[in-house]
Design a protein around this motif. Structure first.
Motif, PDB file in Angstrom:
ATOM      1  N   GLY A   1      22.524   1.760  19.725  1.00 34.07           N
ATOM      2  CA  GLY A   1      22.947   1.503  18.357  1.00 34.07           C
ATOM      3  C   GLY A   1      22.401   0.227  17.735  1.00 34.07           C
ATOM      4  O   GLY A   1      22.760  -0.120  16.609  1.00 34.07           O
ATOM      5  N   ILE A   2      21.545  -0.484  18.441  1.00 31.79           N
ATOM      6  CA  ILE A   2      20.975  -1.732  17.932  1.00 31.79           C
ATOM      7  C   ILE A   2      19.471  -1.552  17.792  1.00 31.79           C
ATOM      8  O   ILE A   2      18.800  -1.076  18.710  1.00 31.79           O
ATOM      9  CB  ILE A   2      21.267  -2.908  18.888  1.00 31.79           C
ATOM     10  CG1 ILE A   2      22.779  -3.098  19.033  1.00 31.79           C
ATOM     11  CG2 ILE A   2      20.609  -4.191  18.392  1.00 31.79           C
ATOM     12  CD1 ILE A   2      23.167  -4.095  20.115  1.00 31.79           C
ATOM     13  N   LYS A   3      18.927  -1.944  16.624  1.00 35.29           N
ATOM     14  CA  LYS A   3      17.488  -1.835  16.406  1.00 35.29           C
ATOM     15  C   LYS A   3      16.783  -3.012  17.064  1.00 35.29           C
ATOM     16  O   LYS A   3      17.202  -4.159  16.945  1.00 35.29           O
ATOM     17  CB  LYS A   3      17.160  -1.809  14.915  1.00 35.29           C
ATOM     18  CG  LYS A   3      15.688  -1.579  14.644  1.00 35.29           C
ATOM     19  CD  LYS A   3      15.406  -1.387  13.181  1.00 35.29           C
ATOM     20  CE  LYS A   3      13.933  -1.096  12.956  1.00 35.29           C
ATOM     21  NZ  LYS A   3      13.644  -0.823  11.554  1.00 35.29           N
ATOM     22  N   TYR A   4      15.695  -2.699  17.763  1.00 33.01           N
ATOM     23  CA  TYR A   4      14.868  -3.706  18.428  1.00 33.01           C
ATOM     24  C   TYR A   4      13.420  -3.551  17.974  1.00 33.01           C
ATOM     25  O   TYR A   4      12.943  -2.442  17.743  1.00 33.01           O
ATOM     26  CB  TYR A   4      14.903  -3.528  19.948  1.00 33.01           C
ATOM     27  CG  TYR A   4      16.202  -3.950  20.582  1.00 33.01           C
ATOM     28  CD1 TYR A   4      16.370  -5.240  21.068  1.00 33.01           C
ATOM     29  CD2 TYR A   4      17.258  -3.052  20.703  1.00 33.01           C
ATOM     30  CE1 TYR A   4      17.561  -5.628  21.659  1.00 33.01           C
ATOM     31  CE2 TYR A   4      18.456  -3.436  21.291  1.00 33.01           C
ATOM     32  CZ  TYR A   4      18.596  -4.724  21.764  1.00 33.01           C
ATOM     33  OH  TYR A   4      19.783  -5.106  22.340  1.00 33.01           O
ATOM     34  N   ILE A   5      12.745  -4.682  17.891  1.00 31.17           N
ATOM     35  CA  ILE A   5      11.321  -4.727  17.622  1.00 31.17           C
ATOM     36  C   ILE A   5      10.652  -5.130  18.930  1.00 31.17           C
ATOM     37  O   ILE A   5      11.108  -6.046  19.596  1.00 31.17           O
ATOM     38  CB  ILE A   5      10.999  -5.778  16.531  1.00 31.17           C
ATOM     39  CG1 ILE A   5      11.830  -5.518  15.261  1.00 31.17           C
ATOM     40  CG2 ILE A   5       9.514  -5.824  16.221  1.00 31.17           C
ATOM     41  CD1 ILE A   5      11.646  -4.151  14.655  1.00 31.17           C
ATOM     42  N   TYR A   6       9.584  -4.459  19.306  1.00 32.05           N
ATOM     43  CA  TYR A   6       8.965  -4.774  20.584  1.00 32.05           C
ATOM     44  C   TYR A   6       7.619  -5.462  20.401  1.00 32.05           C
ATOM     45  O   TYR A   6       6.886  -5.184  19.459  1.00 32.05           O
ATOM     46  CB  TYR A   6       8.819  -3.531  21.459  1.00 32.05           C
ATOM     47  CG  TYR A   6       8.153  -2.357  20.791  1.00 32.05           C
ATOM     48  CD1 TYR A   6       6.783  -2.185  20.859  1.00 32.05           C
ATOM     49  CD2 TYR A   6       8.918  -1.428  20.098  1.00 32.05           C
ATOM     50  CE1 TYR A   6       6.175  -1.108  20.245  1.00 32.05           C
ATOM     51  CE2 TYR A   6       8.317  -0.345  19.480  1.00 32.05           C
ATOM     52  CZ  TYR A   6       6.945  -0.194  19.563  1.00 32.05           C
ATOM     53  OH  TYR A   6       6.350   0.870  18.944  1.00 32.05           O
ATOM     54  N   ASN A   7       7.348  -6.391  21.296  1.00 27.32           N
ATOM     55  CA  ASN A   7       6.113  -7.152  21.317  1.00 27.32           C
ATOM     56  C   ASN A   7       6.049  -7.958  22.602  1.00 27.32           C
ATOM     57  O   ASN A   7       7.082  -8.246  23.207  1.00 27.32           O
ATOM     58  CB  ASN A   7       6.049  -8.126  20.141  1.00 27.32           C
ATOM     59  CG  ASN A   7       4.905  -7.838  19.202  1.00 27.32           C
ATOM     60  OD1 ASN A   7       3.930  -7.224  19.574  1.00 27.32           O
ATOM     61  ND2 ASN A   7       5.039  -8.295  17.971  1.00 27.32           N
ATOM     62  N   THR A   8       4.860  -8.354  22.972  1.00 32.10           N
ATOM     63  CA  THR A   8       4.702  -9.324  24.045  1.00 32.10           C
ATOM     64  C   THR A   8       4.595 -10.701  23.401  1.00 32.10           C
ATOM     65  O   THR A   8       4.322 -10.813  22.198  1.00 32.10           O
ATOM     66  CB  THR A   8       3.427  -9.054  24.868  1.00 32.10           C
ATOM     67  OG1 THR A   8       2.297  -9.235  24.012  1.00 32.10           O
ATOM     68  CG2 THR A   8       3.425  -7.659  25.465  1.00 32.10           C
ATOM     69  N   TYR A   9       4.813 -11.750  24.175  1.00 34.48           N
ATOM     70  CA  TYR A   9       4.647 -13.112  23.644  1.00 34.48           C
ATOM     71  C   TYR A   9       3.227 -13.285  23.110  1.00 34.48           C
ATOM     72  O   TYR A   9       3.025 -13.852  22.035  1.00 34.48           O
ATOM     73  CB  TYR A   9       4.931 -14.152  24.732  1.00 34.48           C
ATOM     74  CG  TYR A   9       6.359 -14.633  24.771  1.00 34.48           C
ATOM     75  CD1 TYR A   9       7.417 -13.753  24.646  1.00 34.48           C
ATOM     76  CD2 TYR A   9       6.648 -15.973  24.930  1.00 34.48           C
ATOM     77  CE1 TYR A   9       8.728 -14.184  24.693  1.00 34.48           C
ATOM     78  CE2 TYR A   9       7.962 -16.424  24.983  1.00 34.48           C
ATOM     79  CZ  TYR A   9       8.994 -15.519  24.860  1.00 34.48           C
ATOM     80  OH  TYR A   9      10.289 -15.961  24.895  1.00 34.48           O
ATOM     81  N   VAL A  10       2.260 -12.771  23.850  1.00 36.89           N
ATOM     82  CA  VAL A  10       0.862 -12.896  23.424  1.00 36.89           C
ATOM     83  C   VAL A  10       0.657 -12.213  22.079  1.00 36.89           C
ATOM     84  O   VAL A  10       0.009 -12.763  21.186  1.00 36.89           O
ATOM     85  CB  VAL A  10      -0.091 -12.320  24.499  1.00 36.89           C
ATOM     86  CG1 VAL A  10      -1.522 -12.237  23.981  1.00 36.89           C
ATOM     87  CG2 VAL A  10      -0.021 -13.150  25.764  1.00 36.89           C
ATOM     88  N   ASP A  11       1.219 -11.014  21.897  1.00 42.44           N
ATOM     89  CA  ASP A  11       1.082 -10.301  20.624  1.00 42.44           C
ATOM     90  C   ASP A  11       1.768 -11.046  19.488  1.00 42.44           C
ATOM     91  O   ASP A  11       1.242 -11.112  18.379  1.00 42.44           O
ATOM     92  CB  ASP A  11       1.630  -8.879  20.730  1.00 42.44           C
ATOM     93  CG  ASP A  11       0.717  -7.967  21.524  1.00 42.44           C
ATOM     94  OD1 ASP A  11      -0.458  -8.329  21.742  1.00 42.44           O
ATOM     95  OD2 ASP A  11       1.190  -6.892  21.944  1.00 42.44           O
ATOM     96  N   TRP A  12       2.952 -11.598  19.741  1.00 43.42           N
ATOM     97  CA  TRP A  12       3.626 -12.381  18.695  1.00 43.42           C
ATOM     98  C   TRP A  12       2.723 -13.519  18.238  1.00 43.42           C
ATOM     99  O   TRP A  12       2.545 -13.748  17.047  1.00 43.42           O
ATOM    100  CB  TRP A  12       4.940 -12.958  19.190  1.00 43.42           C
ATOM    101  CG  TRP A  12       6.129 -12.056  19.172  1.00 43.42           C
ATOM    102  CD1 TRP A  12       6.887 -11.691  20.240  1.00 43.42           C
ATOM    103  CD2 TRP A  12       6.733 -11.408  18.036  1.00 43.42           C
ATOM    104  NE1 TRP A  12       7.903 -10.852  19.839  1.00 43.42           N
ATOM    105  CE2 TRP A  12       7.841 -10.670  18.498  1.00 43.42           C
ATOM    106  CE3 TRP A  12       6.439 -11.382  16.680  1.00 43.42           C
ATOM    107  CZ2 TRP A  12       8.652  -9.920  17.645  1.00 43.42           C
ATOM    108  CZ3 TRP A  12       7.245 -10.630  15.822  1.00 43.42           C
ATOM    109  CH2 TRP A  12       8.331  -9.908  16.312  1.00 43.42           C
TER     110      TRP A  12
END
Length: 129
Positions: free
Chosen positions: A49-60
């Motif tokens: 029920g919680i929205k998450y955004i995904y990324n790696t530290y490198v991608d951020w």
């Protein structure tokens, strides 16, 4: 032509109140950018029920925060995590998959800002008396 008009997709904003409460402009920019991605339709995943955004530290760092070093990003993200403003999980994690999933807790952010403003007001009143 103004330099500000050359790259509108590279523009980042921050809320001064958030930056003041956190004591970290980079953390305020991260909050603003994470909020942007969380509001975007068709981006991220919903887990429990919680929205998450995904990324790696490198991608951020290479895609969203190119002016930040890895150390600066980690420092600001650790601050947000320690205050429970940003929740980070590994979903369906494998050893080869180091992708983190990030969620912004807007209620906790508002709670923290209100608490910081109350403390600052109290300190200001004590200094004036």
């Amino acid at each position: 032509m103004s330099i500000l008009a050359t790259s509108p997709t590279s523009t980042r904003h921050f809320d001064m109140t958030i930056a003041e409460a956190l004591g970290d402009v980079n953390a305020a920019v991260i909050v603003q950018q994470l909020d942007y991605w969380m509001q975007k339709e068709g981006v991220g995943v919903v887990i429990d029920g919680i929205k998450y955004i995904y990324n790696t530290y490198v991608d951020w760092i290479t895609q969203q925060f190119r002016w930040l070093s890895s150390w600066q990003f980690r420092k600001s993200m650790n601050l947000l995590r320690s205050l429970s403003i940003v929740k980070v999980i590994r979903y369906k994690s494998k050893q080869w998959n180091q992708t983190n999933y990030y969620s912004l807790d807007r209620d906790r952010l508002v709670e923290f800002i209100n608490l910081e403003m109350a403390v600052n007001l109290e300190i200001s009143e004590m200094c004036n008396t």
